[in-house]
Design a protein around this motif. Structure first.
Motif, PDB file in Angstrom:
ATOM      1  N   GLU A  55       0.901  -1.218  -0.030  1.00 32.87           N
ATOM      2  CA  GLU A  55       0.123   0.308  -0.624  1.00 32.87           C
ATOM      3  C   GLU A  55       1.182   1.095  -0.226  1.00 32.87           C
ATOM      4  OE1 GLU A  55      -3.084   1.916   2.937  1.00 32.87           O
ATOM      5  OE2 GLU A  55      -2.539   0.846   3.356  1.00 32.87           O
ATOM      6  N   VAL A  56       0.512   2.167  -0.482  1.00 26.81           N
ATOM      7  CA  VAL A  56       1.372   3.682  -0.828  1.00 26.81           C
ATOM      8  C   VAL A  56       0.488   4.139  -0.197  1.00 26.81           C
ATOM      9  CG1 VAL A  56       2.113   5.029  -2.882  1.00 26.81           C
ATOM     10  CG2 VAL A  56       2.639   2.708  -3.411  1.00 26.81           C
ATOM     11  N   ARG A  57       1.094   4.789   0.829  1.00 27.45           N
ATOM     12  CA  ARG A  57       0.713   6.167   1.816  1.00 27.45           C
ATOM     13  C   ARG A  57       1.270   7.351   1.598  1.00 27.45           C
ATOM     14  NH1 ARG A  57       0.537   1.292   4.451  1.00 27.45           N
ATOM     15  NH2 ARG A  57       2.534   2.676   6.041  1.00 27.45           N
TER      16      ARG A  57
ATOM     17  N   ILE B 256      14.955   8.072 -12.910  1.00 27.98           N
ATOM     18  CA  ILE B 256      14.878   8.817 -11.361  1.00 27.98           C
ATOM     19  C   ILE B 256      15.311   7.487 -10.276  1.00 27.98           C
ATOM     20  CG2 ILE B 256      14.408   9.776  -9.517  1.00 27.98           C
ATOM     21  CD1 ILE B 256      13.162  11.871 -12.175  1.00 27.98           C
ATOM     22  N   ASP B 257      16.263   7.067  -9.740  1.00 33.10           N
ATOM     23  CA  ASP B 257      16.186   6.203  -9.217  1.00 33.10           C
ATOM     24  C   ASP B 257      15.664   6.203  -7.839  1.00 33.10           C
ATOM     25  OD1 ASP B 257      17.259   4.073  -7.882  1.00 33.10           O
ATOM     26  OD2 ASP B 257      19.412   3.708  -8.889  1.00 33.10           O
ATOM     27  N   LEU B 258      14.836   5.392  -7.026  1.00 33.07           N
ATOM     28  CA  LEU B 258      13.660   5.389  -5.746  1.00 33.07           C
ATOM     29  C   LEU B 258      15.127   4.522  -4.873  1.00 33.07           C
ATOM     30  CD1 LEU B 258       9.877   5.472  -7.509  1.00 33.07           C
ATOM     31  CD2 LEU B 258      11.469   7.338  -6.673  1.00 33.07           C
TER      32      LEU B 258
ATOM     33  N   ARG C  48       9.011  18.604  -7.606  1.00 32.20           N
ATOM     34  CA  ARG C  48       8.572  18.598  -6.202  1.00 32.20           C
ATOM     35  C   ARG C  48       9.200  16.757  -5.592  1.00 32.20           C
ATOM     36  NH1 ARG C  48       5.764  23.359  -4.284  1.00 32.20           N
ATOM     37  NH2 ARG C  48       4.722  23.906  -6.211  1.00 32.20           N
ATOM     38  N   VAL C  49       9.209  16.796  -4.678  1.00 31.73           N
ATOM     39  CA  VAL C  49       9.622  15.614  -3.615  1.00 31.73           C
ATOM     40  C   VAL C  49       8.339  15.057  -3.146  1.00 31.73           C
ATOM     41  CG1 VAL C  49      11.751  14.198  -2.365  1.00 31.73           C
ATOM     42  CG2 VAL C  49      12.781  16.104  -4.304  1.00 31.73           C
ATOM     43  N   HIS C  50       8.351  14.248  -3.153  1.00 29.91           N
ATOM     44  CA  HIS C  50       7.105  13.245  -2.131  1.00 29.91           C
ATOM     45  C   HIS C  50       7.800  12.512  -1.754  1.00 29.91           C
ATOM     46  CE1 HIS C  50       3.561  15.307  -4.310  1.00 29.91           C
ATOM     47  NE2 HIS C  50       4.400  15.391  -5.438  1.00 29.91           N
ATOM     48  N   SER C  51       7.076  11.908  -0.352  1.00 32.24           N
ATOM     49  CA  SER C  51       8.201  10.541   0.484  1.00 32.24           C
ATOM     50  C   SER C  51       6.325  10.193   0.516  1.00 32.24           C
ATOM     51  CB  SER C  51       8.281  11.627   2.252  1.00 32.24           C
ATOM     52  OG  SER C  51       9.560  12.301   1.210  1.00 32.24           O
ATOM     53  N   PHE C  52       6.867   9.032   0.559  1.00 32.16           N
ATOM     54  CA  PHE C  52       5.705   7.585   0.751  1.00 32.16           C
ATOM     55  C   PHE C  52       6.420   6.625   1.690  1.00 32.16           C
ATOM     56  CE2 PHE C  52       4.661   9.179  -4.065  1.00 32.16           C
ATOM     57  CZ  PHE C  52       3.378  10.030  -3.439  1.00 32.16           C
ATOM     58  N   GLU C  53       4.759   6.157   2.570  1.00 32.34           N
ATOM     59  CA  GLU C  53       5.168   4.979   2.897  1.00 32.34           C
ATOM     60  C   GLU C  53       4.253   4.134   2.420  1.00 32.34           C
ATOM     61  OE1 GLU C  53       4.784   5.337   7.723  1.00 32.34           O
ATOM     62  OE2 GLU C  53       3.135   5.804   6.354  1.00 32.34           O
TER      63      GLU C  53
ATOM     64  N   ARG D 292       8.821   0.330   3.798  1.00 31.76           N
ATOM     65  CA  ARG D 292       9.888   1.011   4.013  1.00 31.76           C
ATOM     66  C   ARG D 292       9.068   2.869   3.231  1.00 31.76           C
ATOM     67  NH1 ARG D 292      12.420  -2.471  -1.099  1.00 31.76           N
ATOM     68  NH2 ARG D 292      10.504  -3.513  -0.698  1.00 31.76           N
ATOM     69  N   MET D 293      10.082   3.431   3.339  1.00 31.71           N
ATOM     70  CA  MET D 293       9.978   4.982   2.885  1.00 31.71           C
ATOM     71  C   MET D 293      10.669   5.591   1.676  1.00 31.71           C
ATOM     72  SD  MET D 293       8.863   7.942   3.948  1.00 31.71           S
ATOM     73  CE  MET D 293       8.901   7.583   5.531  1.00 31.71           C
ATOM     74  N   VAL D 294       9.864   5.476   0.624  1.00 35.49           N
ATOM     75  CA  VAL D 294      10.416   5.959  -0.381  1.00 35.49           C
ATOM     76  C   VAL D 294      10.160   7.508  -1.159  1.00 35.49           C
ATOM     77  CG1 VAL D 294      10.213   5.207  -3.361  1.00 35.49           C
ATOM     78  CG2 VAL D 294      10.101   3.691  -1.778  1.00 35.49           C
ATOM     79  N   HIS D 295      11.081   8.098  -1.019  1.00 32.09           N
ATOM     80  CA  HIS D 295      11.419   9.870  -1.647  1.00 32.09           C
ATOM     81  C   HIS D 295      11.131   9.678  -2.792  1.00 32.09           C
ATOM     82  CE1 HIS D 295      12.543  10.112   2.511  1.00 32.09           C
ATOM     83  NE2 HIS D 295      12.937   9.515   1.979  1.00 32.09           N
ATOM     84  N   PHE D 296      10.324  10.387  -4.077  1.00 35.25           N
ATOM     85  CA  PHE D 296       9.424  10.593  -4.907  1.00 35.25           C
ATOM     86  C   PHE D 296      10.031  11.208  -6.022  1.00 35.25           C
ATOM     87  CE2 PHE D 296       6.380  10.539  -7.989  1.00 35.25           C
ATOM     88  CZ  PHE D 296       6.341   8.973  -8.543  1.00 35.25           C
ATOM     89  N   PRO D 297      10.931  11.943  -6.426  1.00 31.34           N
ATOM     90  CA  PRO D 297      10.817  13.553  -6.987  1.00 31.34           C
ATOM     91  C   PRO D 297      10.256  12.914  -8.410  1.00 31.34           C
ATOM     92  CG  PRO D 297      13.295  12.362  -6.984  1.00 31.34           C
ATOM     93  CD  PRO D 297      12.120  11.342  -6.541  1.00 31.34           C
ATOM     94  N   ARG D 298       8.847  14.505  -8.254  1.00 29.00           N
ATOM     95  CA  ARG D 298       8.365  14.559  -9.401  1.00 29.00           C
ATOM     96  C   ARG D 298       8.030  15.631 -10.523  1.00 29.00           C
ATOM     97  NH1 ARG D 298       3.345  17.202  -9.821  1.00 29.00           N
ATOM     98  NH2 ARG D 298       3.159  17.628  -7.550  1.00 29.00           N
ATOM     99  N   SER D 299       8.455  15.276 -11.774  1.00 24.80           N
ATOM    100  CA  SER D 299       8.870  16.655 -12.450  1.00 24.80           C
ATOM    101  C   SER D 299       8.261  16.006 -13.571  1.00 24.80           C
ATOM    102  CB  SER D 299      10.284  17.190 -13.077  1.00 24.80           C
ATOM    103  OG  SER D 299      10.922  15.744 -12.942  1.00 24.80           O
ATOM    104  N   CYS D 300       8.069  17.079 -15.041  1.00 27.48           N
ATOM    105  CA  CYS D 300       7.191  16.896 -16.526  1.00 27.48           C
ATOM    106  C   CYS D 300       8.567  15.965 -16.925  1.00 27.48           C
ATOM    107  CB  CYS D 300       7.942  17.903 -16.971  1.00 27.48           C
ATOM    108  SG  CYS D 300       7.547  17.477 -18.867  1.00 27.48           S
ATOM    109  N   LEU D 301       7.456  14.614 -17.820  1.00 28.20           N
ATOM    110  CA  LEU D 301       8.453  13.657 -17.870  1.00 28.20           C
ATOM    111  C   LEU D 301       8.238  13.562 -19.223  1.00 28.20           C
ATOM    112  CD1 LEU D 301       5.332  11.214 -15.949  1.00 28.20           C
ATOM    113  CD2 LEU D 301       7.890  12.000 -15.701  1.00 28.20           C
ATOM    114  N   HIS D 302       8.354  14.719 -19.926  1.00 31.53           N
ATOM    115  CA  HIS D 302       8.356  14.599 -21.819  1.00 31.53           C
ATOM    116  C   HIS D 302       7.714  13.427 -22.124  1.00 31.53           C
ATOM    117  CE1 HIS D 302      10.571  18.171 -20.699  1.00 31.53           C
ATOM    118  NE2 HIS D 302      10.928  17.683 -19.569  1.00 31.53           N
ATOM    119  N   CYS D 303       6.833  13.596 -22.619  1.00 32.32           N
ATOM    120  CA  CYS D 303       5.765  12.156 -22.946  1.00 32.32           C
ATOM    121  C   CYS D 303       5.784  12.707 -24.329  1.00 32.32           C
ATOM    122  CB  CYS D 303       4.550  11.989 -22.732  1.00 32.32           C
ATOM    123  SG  CYS D 303       3.809  12.225 -21.108  1.00 32.32           S
ATOM    124  N   ALA D 304       5.752  11.308 -24.610  1.00 32.68           N
ATOM    125  CA  ALA D 304       5.422  11.331 -26.018  1.00 32.68           C
ATOM    126  C   ALA D 304       4.846  11.287 -26.397  1.00 32.68           C
ATOM    127  CB  ALA D 304       6.185   9.802 -26.656  1.00 32.68           C
TER     128      ALA D 304
END
Lengths: 315, 248
Positions: A219-221, B17-19, B61-66, B74-86
């Motif tokens: 689950e992602v929180r 981006i290496d999570l 923006r850097v989000h932190s998720f459990e 675990r804790m995963v830090h998640f940077p979010r920016s434009c993905l320059h989609c196809a």
């Protein structure tokens, strides 16, 4: 989604205005409407006035309204641009049709054809408006098959209600138009209920798990947001309405936009004279206010996938 | 022109981006803000910066998720920016031609001189990559540091986006994801890099590398499993004499 008043007013007013314009453009050439110039002036004035006020109000939410003219350029790819082109293009046949009917009392031949073109333009414009929302994949509550029929049906129903009022005001009640109005209200209400049932019963395929790609690990929180105060994304797309308020507003919209106008139109259908005029005079504005509430809900209840990054589990 | 390029080059510049490595320090977001405040997309307006409700434009923006729970949590830090989609709908919905995708390298940009600030592009982006600058009245977004990566006044090793240049743990990689032989493409293949929200159909260029699997138990480091008491053999020489003197 944040319910911006300018966009709600625009879609409500232009919806009713284009609905009325479409009816006038088709019915006048077929001699189904009073030929008097006074009626023509009032009816076309109301339709084009509502459309124009709506279009002008839509520019109020722009960051750079002075550049609005550029919005006509990308009709190949953008539904918003198509809407702009269609709305302005509709003025041309509507203008010719209006001049012929109001100043020369004629709706035949080429002038009548212009009325039909104006009606087509009106329908296309409302269709484009609906497609702006329908085409947005990140908002599942807009990206579904109920949105376009709802916009078209509400446009038709509110246009008919204003036409009934005009006919009564000019002492020319028309039972066929009143019957059509009753039918359109039933249709629009059924479509709106279907839309609400759809959005209550289905969820976006996207979740916090797919938004982060981490769903396979558990689950992602959200533990910590990137910032301490609300940013543009949350203000624009993170609007949340309490479920109990939404339920109450749905009842208000149902009553004001459909149920009460239906009963009032029934009165206008059955009763002659002044009571019918009063009923029609209440029904049209009431339904328009009801559509404002409906449109406010259309925005307020819509959820965007970006909220998945800010703690929402489903969009 | 907001129609997508009909004959794009094979080049697709983007980020990996290496999570597994990101420590959530926000340095990428801060350096992005610093560089781009003065770059082609600047200023990145801040409103009420020292007040109670600061609000400003950031491209990153850097989000932190459990993620998960209990021993597997675990804790995963998640940077979010434009993905320059196809397949970027943010570009095709634009009514003015302000939003465009470059055929040469796939970067998605906004021409701020054409933007009317209708905000529709930000609605069309599932990832929240675009932020409206209410001060200037136009939409802003990540440029992939187009004004750094081709900048010949920089040493070649510095011709990477500001976020990549500053990452203290090398969790961010920049390169051509359209070339299967590039370093970033190899990294994605090796580590199982993935797309965000593939169900949206935007075909993002940027890829994320998943956290590596957790070890079920601690590995052997060569140290004894338990500490033994230190050896207390009597000291010799001068220290021994002091010890005997003080103990006596």
């Amino acid at each position: 989604m944040h319910p911006a008043l300018s966009v709600i007013l625009f879609t409500t007013l232009s919806g009713a205005g284009y609905g009325l314009l479409a009816l006038l453009g088709v019915m006048a050439p077929l001699d189904l409407l009073p030929p008097e110039r006074g009626f023509a002036f009032a009816a076309l004035g109301l339709a084009l006035g509502a459309v124009t006020i709506g279009l002008l109000s839509s520019t109020l939410h722009l960051g750079r309204p002075e550049r609005a003219i550029r919005a006509f350029s990308q009709w190949r790819s953008s539904w918003l641009s198509r809407e702009g082109v269609a709305s302005v293009a509709t003025y041309l046949p509507a203008g010719v049709f209006g001049i012929g009917w109001v100043f020369y009392g004629r709706t035949d031949g080429v002038l009548g054809l212009c009325g039909v073109f104006a009606a087509a333009g009106a329908v296309i414009t409302v269709f484009c408006t609906a497609m702006i929302y329908r085409s947005l994949k990140p908002i599942q509550r807009w990206h579904n098959r109920w949105v376009v029929p709802n916009y078209l049906a509400l446009s038709l129903a509110t246009g008919l209600l204003w036409l009934v009022l005009l006919l009564h005001a000019f002492g020319r009640p028309n039972r066929v138009v009143a019957a059509l109005t009753l039918l359109s209200l039933v249709l629009a209400a059924a479509l709106k209920l279907s839309y609400w049932r759809f959005i209550d019963g289905s969820a976006s395929a996207s979740t916090a798990g797919t938004a982060t790609g981490l769903g396979g690990l558990g689950e992602v929180r959200l533990f910590e947001a990137p910032h301490t105060s609300e940013n543009y994304l949350q203000k624009e797309m993170g609007f949340v309405i309490a479920r109990k308020h939404a339920a109450k507003l749905r009842r208000i919209a149902m009553l004001a936009a459909f149920a009460l106008p239906f009963l009032l139109t029934l009165v206008a259908f059955l009763a002659p004279g002044v009571p019918a005029l009063v009923a029609a005079a209440v029904a049209a504005p009431l339904a328009t206010v009801g559509v404002v509430v409906e449109r406010w809900l259309f925005f307020a209840e819509a959820k965007h996938t970006v909220t998945l990054y800010y703690g929402a589990t489903h969009a | 022109m907001t129609s997508l390029p009909t004959s794009p080059s094979g080049k697709r510049l983007g980020l990996v981006i290496d999570l597994d490595i990101c420590v959530g320090c926000h340095a990428c977001a801060v350096n992005c803000k610093e560089w781009n405040s003065g770059g082609i997309a600047g200023p990145l307006t801040d409103l009420d910066p020292y007040g109670g409700e600061p609000d400003g434009v950031w491209f990153n923006r850097v989000h932190s998720f459990e993620v998960g729970a209990g021993g597997d949590g675990r804790m995963v830090h998640f940077p979010r920016s434009c993905l320059h989609c196809a397949e970027p709908d943010c570009v095709t919905v634009c009514p003015t031609g302000a939003s465009y995708k470059r055929a040469d390298d796939g970067i998605v940009l906004v021409n701020e001189d054409l933007c009317i600030g209708c905000k529709l592009c930000s609605w069309a982006c599932p990832y929240g990559a675009r932020e409206f600058d209410s001060d200037v009245g136009v939409m802003k977004k990540c440029t992939l540091c187009a004004d750094r990566i081709y900048n010949e006044t920089f040493d070649e090793r510095d011709r990477v986006p500001a976020c990549v240049a500053t990452c203290p743990v090398s969790a961010r990689h920049f390169g051509d994801l359209g070339d299967p032989e590039s370093d970033v493409s190899r990294l994605v293949a090796e580590r199982g890099g993935y797309d965000l929200m593939p169900e949206m159909g935007y075909a993002p260029t940027n890829k994320y590398l998943p956290p590596r699997p957790r070890r079920a138990a601690a590995g052997c480091t060569g140290a004894a499993a338990e500490l033994t008491a230190p050896d207390h053999a009597p000291a010799k020489g001068l220290l021994g004499w002091i010890d005997r003197f003080l103990s006596g």
